[in-house]
Motif scaffolding. Sequence first.
Motif, short mmCIF file in Angstrom:
data_model
loop_
_atom_site.label_atom_id
_atom_site.label_comp_id
_atom_site.label_asym_id
_atom_site.label_seq_id
_atom_site.Cartn_x
_atom_site.Cartn_y
_atom_site.Cartn_z
N GLY A 21 -12.63 42.34 -29.79
CA GLY A 21 -12.52 42.74 -28.34
C GLY A 21 -11.29 41.72 -27.31
N ALA A 22 -11.13 42.90 -26.04
CA ALA A 22 -10.40 41.78 -25.35
C ALA A 22 -10.97 40.60 -24.59
CB ALA A 22 -10.31 43.50 -24.06
N ALA A 23 -10.10 39.70 -23.98
CA ALA A 23 -11.36 38.80 -23.64
C ALA A 23 -10.99 38.63 -21.88
CB ALA A 23 -9.66 37.19 -23.51
N GLY A 24 -12.17 38.21 -21.97
CA GLY A 24 -12.28 38.06 -20.27
C GLY A 24 -10.71 37.69 -19.24
N LEU A 25 -11.30 38.11 -17.85
CA LEU A 25 -9.83 37.12 -17.19
C LEU A 25 -10.74 36.82 -15.81
CD1 LEU A 25 -7.26 36.86 -16.56
CD2 LEU A 25 -6.91 38.85 -15.78
N ASN A 26 -10.28 35.71 -14.85
CA ASN A 26 -11.00 35.94 -13.35
C ASN A 26 -9.74 34.63 -13.02
OD1 ASN A 26 -13.30 35.11 -15.08
ND2 ASN A 26 -13.24 33.08 -16.04
N LEU A 27 -9.68 36.33 -11.97
CA LEU A 27 -8.53 36.20 -10.65
C LEU A 27 -8.81 36.26 -9.33
CD1 LEU A 27 -6.62 39.37 -12.54
CD2 LEU A 27 -5.96 37.17 -12.14
N LEU A 28 -8.45 35.56 -8.93
CA LEU A 28 -8.10 35.62 -7.55
C LEU A 28 -6.96 36.33 -5.93
CD1 LEU A 28 -9.99 34.48 -4.95
CD2 LEU A 28 -9.18 32.29 -4.61
N ILE A 29 -7.75 37.08 -6.00
CA ILE A 29 -6.81 38.22 -4.72
C ILE A 29 -6.84 37.69 -3.62
CG2 ILE A 29 -5.93 40.19 -4.49
CD1 ILE A 29 -7.26 40.95 -7.46
N ARG A 30 -5.38 36.44 -2.95
CA ARG A 30 -5.51 36.36 -1.54
C ARG A 30 -5.60 37.15 -0.84
NH1 ARG A 30 -7.97 31.45 -1.53
NH2 ARG A 30 -7.00 29.78 -3.02
N GLN A 31 -5.74 37.55 0.87
CA GLN A 31 -5.61 38.49 1.55
C GLN A 31 -4.19 38.50 1.61
OE1 GLN A 31 -6.17 36.94 5.57
NE2 GLN A 31 -7.27 38.94 6.22
N ASP A 32 -2.67 38.23 1.51
CA ASP A 32 -1.76 38.22 1.51
C ASP A 32 -0.91 38.80 0.00
OD1 ASP A 32 -1.56 36.43 -0.65
OD2 ASP A 32 -0.27 34.92 0.23
N GLY A 33 -2.28 39.23 -0.98
CA GLY A 33 -1.96 39.93 -2.28
C GLY A 33 -1.64 39.84 -3.33
N ARG A 34 -1.43 38.00 -2.85
CA ARG A 34 -1.35 37.24 -4.31
C ARG A 34 -2.75 36.40 -5.35
NH1 ARG A 34 -0.75 31.64 -4.09
NH2 ARG A 34 -1.75 31.57 -2.29
N SER A 35 -2.10 36.65 -6.77
CA SER A 35 -3.38 37.24 -7.46
C SER A 35 -2.59 35.85 -8.46
CB SER A 35 -3.28 37.98 -8.34
OG SER A 35 -3.49 39.57 -8.04
N ILE A 36 -4.28 35.10 -8.52
CA ILE A 36 -4.12 33.60 -9.06
C ILE A 36 -5.64 33.82 -10.53
CG2 ILE A 36 -4.80 31.00 -8.94
CD1 ILE A 36 -4.30 31.35 -5.74
N ASN A 37 -4.60 33.22 -11.62
CA ASN A 37 -6.28 33.55 -12.33
C ASN A 37 -6.37 31.78 -12.68
OD1 ASN A 37 -6.85 33.38 -14.92
ND2 ASN A 37 -5.44 33.87 -16.13
N LEU A 38 -7.59 32.10 -12.38
CA LEU A 38 -8.44 31.17 -12.35
C LEU A 38 -8.57 30.23 -13.63
CD1 LEU A 38 -11.29 31.88 -9.68
CD2 LEU A 38 -9.27 30.64 -9.04
N GLY A 39 -8.69 30.80 -14.50
CA GLY A 39 -9.13 30.18 -16.01
C GLY A 39 -10.64 30.46 -15.77
N ALA A 40 -10.80 29.90 -16.90
CA ALA A 40 -12.40 30.06 -17.81
C ALA A 40 -13.72 29.68 -16.38
CB ALA A 40 -12.33 29.84 -19.18
N LYS A 41 -13.23 28.39 -16.40
CA LYS A 41 -13.76 27.43 -15.49
C LYS A 41 -13.45 26.80 -14.26
CE LYS A 41 -16.02 26.66 -20.25
NZ LYS A 41 -15.16 28.34 -20.94
N THR A 42 -14.07 27.32 -12.83
CA THR A 42 -13.42 26.36 -12.78
C THR A 42 -14.22 26.78 -11.11
OG1 THR A 42 -11.50 26.75 -10.67
CG2 THR A 42 -12.00 28.67 -10.79
#
Length: 407
Positions: A323-344
């Motif tokens: 199956g596909a792995a999971g993903l945790n993204l933080l999308i800032r108000q300016d549209g920038r996407s940041i991969n937060l990793g599994a634990k943060t």
Amino acid sequence: MFVSVPAVTQALMAPAQVPGSSGTRNLHDNLSDLRAQVAANQKGIQLVNELIDEYGLEVVQAYMAHIQVNAEISVKEMLREFAQRRGQSVGQLEVCAEDFMDDGTPIRLRVNIDPAQGSAVFDFTDTGPEVYGNCNAPRAITLSALIYCLRCMVGQEIPLNQGCLAPVRVVLPKGSILDPASEAAVVGGNVLTSQRIVDVIFKAFRVCAASQGCMNNVTFGNECVGYYETVAGGSGAGPHWEGRGGVHTHMTNTRITDPEILEKRYPVVLKRFELKPGSGGKGRQRGGDGVIRELLFRERVVLSVLSERRAFRPYGLNGGEAGAAGLNLLIRQDGRSINLGAKTSVAVSPGDTFQLQTPGGGGWGPPGDGMGQREVPPGCVPESRRPQAGFVERGSVFEYRQLQESV
């Protein structure tokens, strides 16, 4: 019945004495939860006393023992049947499996089955050492995961009880992630490592492909509010069934908050909550799809995520794909996407969006072999999801669905 409220309050506020920590932010809810637990225990005591009054103490204790003996016999029969299917009716049968936590820590299992005795040794020797983070699992967690798996593999309805463990011996290396020191952090062991132990046991017995292997723990809060949720994903496929999408699997037992309640009580907007098509592993029986969930924050809060299966995908079996792995993204108000990793744990601002993509379940069997990959007209049930000859649907989920469909 209930210790004094001042004493409980003092205990709940005690963490505030540690620099950088705080006590409870919702004392009223904490006290209400404790009262509810006490009330549930009192109800249980009342019901047991009613049984004793009606049948007598000796009869009640005898049937408690009968239930455990029946569970022991059921597990013994399951172990013998498994050995016979593997062509081992005499002598020792050994099966092995391993999987890895996202930090690379291995969980290794070697099962030695004695068909004559109907017994087994579950040996986790060579499992990785205690970890610096909080994914250590106390011994009780491993035993709970094992008893759950044994109950799942038994081919008949029995109450979950200690008798399931009577025919087995468990070897857990001291100082490992499955038997850490008493000072080790363990919160992630309960909600994450427990799932990965189940994956390894089912892999050894080749019961089904891996489910999402995670509870996708999400919390956020500030000085005024605190919120915690677990999010569903995909379940693994098996020889007679396709995986389900957007469900909690194995030992999870929580329901997510309704969107209306979430948005009314907390400073967030639920932008998106849907299945993630194609995230389930391909196979003759397809794995269930994970979900995508997006939360838009309206205030400054601290967001914390505790998850697994972001690096190692849920495995498929018998030629099925992972199956596909999971993903945790933080999308800032300016549209920038940041991969937060599994634990943060990270501070977020108004206008920021957290996007959670949960893992899909693994597939079973080679892709394209059977109905698992064929298009099915809307409203029709795929052949792989129809009850198989000799396979009788049962259990609490089946009963709940029947109840819902009868309305």
